[in-house]
Write an enzyme that holds these catalytic residues in place. Sequence first.
Site, PDB file in Angstrom:
ATOM      1  N   ASP A 207      -5.131  15.282 -10.093  1.00  0.00           N
ATOM      2  CA  ASP A 207      -3.913  15.592  -9.342  1.00  0.00           C
ATOM      3  C   ASP A 207      -4.438  16.064  -7.998  1.00  0.00           C
ATOM      4  O   ASP A 207      -4.996  17.166  -7.903  1.00  0.00           O
ATOM      5  CB  ASP A 207      -3.112  16.702 -10.029  1.00  0.00           C
ATOM      6  CG  ASP A 207      -1.819  17.021  -9.270  1.00  0.00           C
ATOM      7  OD1 ASP A 207      -0.820  17.381  -9.917  1.00  0.00           O
ATOM      8  OD2 ASP A 207      -1.800  16.907  -8.030  1.00  0.00           O
ATOM      9  N   HIS A 208      -4.291  15.272  -6.974  1.00  0.00           N
ATOM     10  CA  HIS A 208      -5.016  15.569  -5.732  1.00  0.00           C
ATOM     11  C   HIS A 208      -4.564  16.874  -5.084  1.00  0.00           C
ATOM     12  O   HIS A 208      -5.269  17.433  -4.268  1.00  0.00           O
ATOM     13  CB  HIS A 208      -4.942  14.393  -4.743  1.00  0.00           C
ATOM     14  CG  HIS A 208      -3.603  14.214  -4.100  1.00  0.00           C
ATOM     15  ND1 HIS A 208      -2.602  13.466  -4.667  1.00  0.00           N
ATOM     16  CD2 HIS A 208      -3.109  14.690  -2.945  1.00  0.00           C
ATOM     17  CE1 HIS A 208      -1.540  13.487  -3.860  1.00  0.00           C
ATOM     18  NE2 HIS A 208      -1.813  14.222  -2.821  1.00  0.00           N
ATOM     19  N   HIS A 270       2.592  17.639  -9.415  1.00  0.00           N
ATOM     20  CA  HIS A 270       2.198  18.527  -8.309  1.00  0.00           C
ATOM     21  C   HIS A 270       2.881  19.884  -8.369  1.00  0.00           C
ATOM     22  O   HIS A 270       2.225  20.934  -8.273  1.00  0.00           O
ATOM     23  CB  HIS A 270       2.511  17.886  -6.957  1.00  0.00           C
ATOM     24  CG  HIS A 270       1.858  16.557  -6.734  1.00  0.00           C
ATOM     25  ND1 HIS A 270       0.618  16.227  -7.241  1.00  0.00           N
ATOM     26  CD2 HIS A 270       2.284  15.472  -6.051  1.00  0.00           C
ATOM     27  CE1 HIS A 270       0.318  14.998  -6.882  1.00  0.00           C
ATOM     28  NE2 HIS A 270       1.300  14.510  -6.165  1.00  0.00           N
TER      29      HIS A 270
END
Lengths: 520, 314
Positions: A207-208, A270
């Site tokens: 999950d960047h 996110h």
Amino acid sequence: MAVPMTADRAGQSATASNPLGAELAGARTARACTLVIFGATGDLTKRKLVPSLMGLAEDGLLPANFAVVGFARREWTDAKFRAEMLAGVEAHRMDATAAFDALQDSFFYHRSDFADADGYARLAEQLDEIDQRIGTKGNRIFYLATPPSAYSTILDNLAESGLSTERDGRFSRIIVEKPFGHDQETARALNDQIQKGFDERQVFRIDHYLGKETVQNILALRFGNGIFEPLWNEKFVDHVQITVAESIGVGTRGAYFEESGIIRDMIQNHLMQVMTLIAMEPPAALSADAVRDEKVKVLRAIRSFAPREVDAATVRAQYTRSSFEGSEVNGYHEEDGVDANSRTETFTAVRLHVENWRWSKTPFFLRSGKRLPRRVTEVAIHFKHPPHGLFGTAEGAMRESSPNVLLLRIQPDEGVALRFGSKVPGPDMRIRDVRMEFRYGTAFGNETADAYERLLLDAMIGDSTLFARRDEVEEAWRIVDSIVAGWQTSTTAPASYPAGTWGPEDAGRILGEGRAWRKP
Amino acid sequence: MTSTTDRELVRLPARPAEPTDVRAALRALWQDSDTEGVDTARAVTINFIGVTERPRDQDDVMRAAADDLVRRSPARVFLLHVDDSLKTPSVEVSATMRQRGNTRFVIAEEIHVQAPGSWFSHVPGLVRPLLIHDLPTHVFWADDWDDRERFAAMRRLGDHCLVDTQRFTLPAVQLPELADARATGRRITDLNWLRLRPWRRALAEAFERIRWQSDSQVTGLVRHGTAGTAAAILLAEWLQDRLAARVELEECDHADGCPESVRLQFDGNTIQVGSSPTCLTMNASTEAECFLPLRLPRSRRSDGGLLAAAIDIA
């Protein structure tokens, strides 16, 4: 006498103990390895992955013996692959082209269909040759940079071919991009399939957001300072707002977005990741499992919604045609690939309760949407009013200030701000809000590294702290699935909001009395 | 008021100040900045004191180093120059700011002091009240280490001292004295040691390939130019300490401040690290096999970059 040239002994350190090993040890030293990118001819590799690798190379963080193999179906050669990747580095990380020049001979292309078992056998042979030539020691990282529809085939073949198996001190890891499934059931199925070939400790779900410096700063702020944690609970915090706003619409991704909606695209991953960092208990250590254990506890403390509860606790809406940033923009139903009768939400806000001692009376409001006025990600901790108001009088309000807010700005203008009341100069005791601010990027001067740089490095090191664990993903899906199930049985259609506004007018109804949505 | 700009950096022109009234001069800088219609804020993280015996108009090194440093660690910067051509001290203040929209963030508040050597004993008394005391103070001695008294006086201003032994003219004598100073508990970082990190890493990589035993008799040779004497001594001492190696130094015609090459031999094994302007190449071989060469980039950090790295790890 000619002495044969060899790489170092694959998979084994040549010395039982290295007398100079301290120079190689240290928190952030990655081991020699080969990165195999499935779907390497796609946009992600060229735009993000290879430029990020070259950023690491520029900083001296790439392992001394490192190679990249692009695995895809297109009829490319090594030379073509290298040329394409160089173009990506030039476009997205111009300062690292020298690094690419030095490393391009370590970039290889492997043409194969994802379903071709022979292709994996040939890949294994190629990887062994690379070990011999470059000294990558049998360590492999497999990156799934493909559409999710290809995951199953690739995972099966990696398991069947033995490429996923670790032996003799060599590591084999897999990096998976989101989305991790479409709901809890499919997420579990994907995780089960991954685990046919890989143990959980070999799996790195990206999950960047977790790679962003400012998200990691949440841990530093909370647990590196003594002043915040005593207030970080329901006694002092009235509510928390977490916002991820985008100003762009769905563009050409209408058909994809129809299948997901904002709740799957952003809330499930996110926003929930950020929320767990805000709500978690202090971990006993900064190890991957210690941190992720605490994050999962937050998710487990959030009840699934009963269908009848969903409407009161959520808002969903779709953007409509409007003038925005000087021009007319389409409404969601007018976008390519979107059904005219679509009920897929482009905006959602949800009220969640973490039912534990720390947060039992403090709601968390998660909000995300497309075609909002600006792109911003922030966490706003709204504190309660003082228990006794000294500065409000019968003659009229002397106080022009609001409750304190601690603002964590994730992007842009990364930093931390505190809003508090201060006396206005003059004969009266008049209070007004002021803001004390720290700007991350300007205070520390340098540009922060791309999130992928940090995440790729961590995967090479084997540190999974910043990657989602299986149970985190599945618990987040449980919560989201219950909301989606409620929407599916609801007779209330999604609301609408003009593009370029902060969402539907009644978005505030889930906040409750005396609260308002921030306009970042 | 005119300002110079460098991309997004704004540097306010220097203004003179009385040594007794530097604070007022700094306040005036802020006020001037605010009157240009922008908001001004500050988020400095360290005090940085640079000391050199080069006059200001002959100093590129310390200026460049400070400029680089504050990009990473915004600072109140004191640049102190010994200049015997002056009869009286002169002080100027200026600031470097990063502009974002309508806000400027001060990343360097600068106080320049030029003074004759005879006045320099007053400098600590001038600097000390101006330090921001809840921030760490780092003192960079930018020159050869020849005036121990002056060095000691300046070092006492800070929590951490930085030197660059590449500038030492008598390293064979000065390095042991530096070690003695460290042995008393003082935090002193040598930028030259940081500059040698790629060398140390290359040598460490060699021992990932070749087996070393504690009773191995290691002999070594470090070739270096005049400018690289200190670096060669540092590397040789390190190898002696870690490997119980007997290391000789050999001076050669090499302009670089780092060694030209390092060779180690033991138990029939040979490790050779050679340098080119951009990279190091490590070759390792045993009696039976010869390993693939390993290339590592050399440090391309400027002095300011090394300072920032040293301050980060202090």
